[in-house]
Design an enzyme around this catalytic site. Structure first.
Site, mmCIF file in Angstrom:
data_model
loop_
_atom_site.group_PDB
_atom_site.id
_atom_site.type_symbol
_atom_site.label_atom_id
_atom_site.label_comp_id
_atom_site.label_asym_id
_atom_site.label_seq_id
_atom_site.Cartn_x
_atom_site.Cartn_y
_atom_site.Cartn_z
ATOM 1 N N ASP A 204 0.860 -1.183 0.000
ATOM 2 C CA ASP A 204 0.000 0.000 0.000
ATOM 3 C C ASP A 204 0.898 1.236 0.000
ATOM 4 O O ASP A 204 1.886 1.296 0.753
ATOM 5 C CB ASP A 204 -0.891 -0.020 1.251
ATOM 6 C CG ASP A 204 -1.910 1.103 1.228
ATOM 7 O OD1 ASP A 204 -2.960 0.923 0.609
ATOM 8 O OD2 ASP A 204 -1.633 2.160 1.831
ATOM 9 N N ASN A 212 -2.690 13.402 -3.787
ATOM 10 C CA ASN A 212 -3.951 13.666 -4.477
ATOM 11 C C ASN A 212 -4.575 14.977 -4.008
ATOM 12 O O ASN A 212 -5.042 15.789 -4.807
ATOM 13 C CB ASN A 212 -4.937 12.518 -4.216
ATOM 14 C CG ASN A 212 -5.087 11.603 -5.430
ATOM 15 O OD1 ASN A 212 -4.631 11.919 -6.519
ATOM 16 N ND2 ASN A 212 -5.716 10.464 -5.228
ATOM 17 N N HIS A 217 -5.946 14.875 -8.881
ATOM 18 C CA HIS A 217 -6.034 13.468 -9.289
ATOM 19 C C HIS A 217 -5.150 13.149 -10.493
ATOM 20 O O HIS A 217 -4.649 12.024 -10.617
ATOM 21 C CB HIS A 217 -7.491 13.112 -9.591
ATOM 22 C CG HIS A 217 -8.355 13.066 -8.362
ATOM 23 N ND1 HIS A 217 -8.243 12.080 -7.413
ATOM 24 C CD2 HIS A 217 -9.333 13.901 -7.923
ATOM 25 C CE1 HIS A 217 -9.119 12.286 -6.449
ATOM 26 N NE2 HIS A 217 -9.796 13.403 -6.721
ATOM 27 N N ASP A 221 -2.569 10.145 -10.563
ATOM 28 C CA ASP A 221 -2.474 9.085 -11.577
ATOM 29 C C ASP A 221 -1.042 8.936 -12.079
ATOM 30 O O ASP A 221 -0.556 7.823 -12.302
ATOM 31 C CB ASP A 221 -3.395 9.399 -12.753
ATOM 32 C CG ASP A 221 -4.868 9.231 -12.398
ATOM 33 O OD1 ASP A 221 -5.155 8.658 -11.325
ATOM 34 O OD2 ASP A 221 -5.718 9.669 -13.200
ATOM 35 N N ASP A 247 -4.598 2.702 -4.369
ATOM 36 C CA ASP A 247 -3.138 2.730 -4.209
ATOM 37 C C ASP A 247 -2.638 1.430 -3.602
ATOM 38 O O ASP A 247 -1.636 1.396 -2.902
ATOM 39 C CB ASP A 247 -2.711 3.933 -3.347
ATOM 40 C CG ASP A 247 -3.316 3.891 -1.941
ATOM 41 O OD1 ASP A 247 -4.185 3.025 -1.696
ATOM 42 O OD2 ASP A 247 -2.927 4.717 -1.103
ATOM 43 N N ARG A 268 14.264 -2.953 -0.617
ATOM 44 C CA ARG A 268 14.842 -2.200 -1.736
ATOM 45 C C ARG A 268 13.748 -1.496 -2.528
ATOM 46 O O ARG A 268 13.916 -0.369 -3.004
ATOM 47 C CB ARG A 268 15.639 -3.141 -2.658
ATOM 48 C CG ARG A 268 16.896 -3.710 -2.015
ATOM 49 C CD ARG A 268 17.802 -4.336 -3.073
ATOM 50 N NE ARG A 268 17.174 -5.437 -3.780
ATOM 51 C CZ ARG A 268 17.218 -6.705 -3.387
ATOM 52 N NH1 ARG A 268 17.853 -7.022 -2.256
ATOM 53 N NH2 ARG A 268 16.627 -7.661 -4.094
#
Length: 343
Positions: A204, A212, A217, A221, A247, A268
Site C-alpha cells: 500500500d 492527491n 487526481h 495518476d 493505491d 529495496r
C-alpha cells in the site's frame, strides 16, 4: 530438326487449332512433333516442341507398356496419359485422333485434376485455354474461392486479434498497465492447482492521499503509474504484479518462499518508491508499507486466507510506523505473530 507442316494442316487449319486447342500436338508417321499448341510449348520449358521426337519429349504412362506413336494409335478414341520427361514432369491426359490418309496423329490434351497446380506453376491465364474450355470457369471459381478464403483468413486474424486484445484489456489495469484483480486471481488459482510454491506480497502506498489532495487526481495518476514502473523494475518478468485498488498493489513471486530474500527485495522496493517523483514541476513524495505471506506456510494454500493474512501483515507494517516490511506467520494454536521491521 525442321519438320514441315503437312499440306493437310494449312495455315488456316494451324491457326484454328492454335485458337481452339492450345493444348494439342500433331505427330507425324515418323514420330516427330509437327505442330504444338502455344500453351503446350509454354509449359515445356524449351519453347517450341516442333521438330522434336515425341518419344524424347513425352513418356506414355497409360496404356502401360507402349511408347511413341504406337501407344497413341492403341488409344484412338480413348484416354491417353502422358508426362513430360523433363522436370517438373507435368502430367497430361488427352484424346487421340488419327488421320490415316496423311499419317498424322492429333492429341488434344488437358491437365486433368492437376490444372490448379499447373496454373500456379506456369502462370497460366484464361488466354492459355480454349475459349469454351470449362477449365476457365473452374479457374474463376478457384480464384473466387481463394479470394474468399483470403478474406476469411483476414477476418479470422482480425477476430483473433480483437479477442486477444479484449482478453488483455479484461486482465489489465488501464492506468498502470499492470494486471488487475481478475488476472491476479487466475494466476493464484493456477499456481495452487499446479502445487507451485509462491509468495504473496501486499503493498500500500503511504502518503498517496496527500499527493492527491495537494496536486490533484491527474498528478495522483502520474504517481501511481511511476510507482508501477518502479515495481516492474524490481520484480521478475515471471512474477505477477497487480493493482487491486486505488493505491493498493499485490505481487505474486513464483517459486519463491524464502522470507528473508523476499523481505530484502521489498525493502529495496520501498527505498526506490521513496525517491521523489516529479509531476508538472512539483515533487511528490510517497512511501510504501508491505506485508507478505508464503504458500509454504500453509498445508493447503487458499487464496482468500492468504490474501487476508498478507493484508494483516501490511497493516502491521502501517501500525509499526509505515515504510516497513512484515511477514505474516501463523501459529498452530490459531494465534498469529508478525515478523517485521523498518526498511
Amino acid at each position: 530438326m525442321n519438320v514441315a507442316v503437312s499440306p493437310a494442316f494449312d495455315v488456316v487449319s494451324v491457326n484454328l487449332l492454335q485458337t481452339l486447342l492450345p493444348l494439342h500436338i500433331v505427330v507425324s508417321d515418323g514420330g516427330f512433333i509437327t505442330q504444338a499448341g502455344a500453351t503446350l510449348s509454354k509449359i515445356s520449358g524449351d519453347g517450341s516442341l516442333v521438330g522434336e521426337l515425341f518419344d524424347d519429349v513425352f513418356e506414355v504412362i497409360k496404356p502401360a507398356g507402349l511408347q511413341g506413336r504406337r501407344a497413341l494409335l492403341a488409344t484412338v478414341g480413348s484416354a491417353v496419359h502422358l508426362r513430360f520427361k523433363k522436370p517438373p514432369y507435368t502430367r497430361l491426359k488427352g484424346v487421340v485422333a488419327v488421320d490415316h490418309r496423311e499419317g498424322l496423329t492429333v492429341l488434344t490434351l488437358s491437365f486433368g485434376i492437376g490444372v490448379v497446380d499447373a496454373v500456379q506453376r506456369f502462370g497460366l491465364t484464361s488466354r492459355d485455354f480454349a475459349p469454351n474450355d470449362p477449365t476457365i470457369e473452374m479457374l474463376y471459381v478457384v480464384e473466387a474461392k481463394s479470394a474468399a478464403m483470403n478474406e476469411s483468413r483476414k477476418l479470422n486474424d482480425r477476430l483473433q486479434h480483437a479477442k486477444l486484445s479484449a482478453e488483455h484489456d479484461a486482465q489489465t489495469d488501464p492506468l498502470t498497465g499492470l494486471h488487475n484483480r481478475r488476472a491476479l486471481i487466475q494466476v493464484l488459482e493456477s499456481a495452487i492447482s499446479a502445487a507451485r510454491k509462491f509468495t504473496l506480497i501486499h503493498m500500500d502506498l503511504d502518503y498517496f492521499k496527500a499527493v492527491n489532495d495537494r496536486l490533484g487526481h491527474a498528478a495522483g495518476d502520474a504517481v501511481l503509474s511511476a510507482a508501477a514502473g518502479v515495481m516492474q523494475s524490481h520484480f521478475r518478468g515471471s512474477d505477477c504484479i497487480a493493482r487491486t485498488g486505488g493505491d493498493e498493489f499485490v505481487a505474486v513471486m513464483m517459486d519463491t518462499t524464502d522470507g528473508n530474500a523476499v523481505k530484502k527485495l521489498c525493502e529495496r522496493l520501498i527505498t526506490a518508491i521513496e525517491v521523489p517523483i516529479e509531476v508538472d514541476s512539483n515533487s511528490a513524495a510517497i512511501s510504501g508499507s508491505i506485508g507478505f505471506t508464503c504458500s509454504a506456510q500453509y498445508n493447503v494454500p487458499q487464496i482468500g486466507r492468504m490474501m487476508n493474512d498478507a493484508d494483516h501483515a501490511l497493516y502491521a507494517s502501517k501500525r509499526g510506523g509505515r515504510a516497513r516490511v512484515t511477514q505474516f506467520e501463523g501459529l498452530s494454536d490459531g494465534a498469529t505473530k508478525m515478523n517485521g521491521g523498518p526498511s
